[in-house]
Design a protein around this motif. Sequence first.
Motif: not given
Length: 127
Positions: A4-24
């Motif tokens: 989640i830290q990788m996704l938020t820092s590299q893609l400029n998304v918030d934590e809920s977007q990172a969790k939801g996208g990774a979950g999908l």
Amino acid sequence: MDLIQMLTSQLNVDESQAKGGAGLILKAAKDKLGGGDFGKLAAQLPNADALMQAAPSAGGLGGLVSGLGGKLGGKLGGLGALAGLAGGFEKLGLKPEMVGKFAPVMMDFFKSKGGQGLADLFKKVMG
């Protein structure tokens, strides 16, 4: 660094977007790989079940995905089954082409956790 830290820092998304996208993407991986191979990925991601529960439903996308096909062509090219996740990403407030940005970050995460073999396993999901 966790996924989640990788996704938020590299893609400029918030934590809920990172969790939801990774979950999908994890749901797609589980569907495509089956229990055994998916278990190898999930073993490196202790919160995999929670992430999949955080994912919005990607259902009801038939017309949307086919309608976006021409628009997104190159942006989602090579992602195969992941292209069907565009609607779920839109529910998270993300553009459909973000599917193609999440997948490489997740592959890097799995490579860092389990080496090239695990990255290659995740790559099967994108085929």
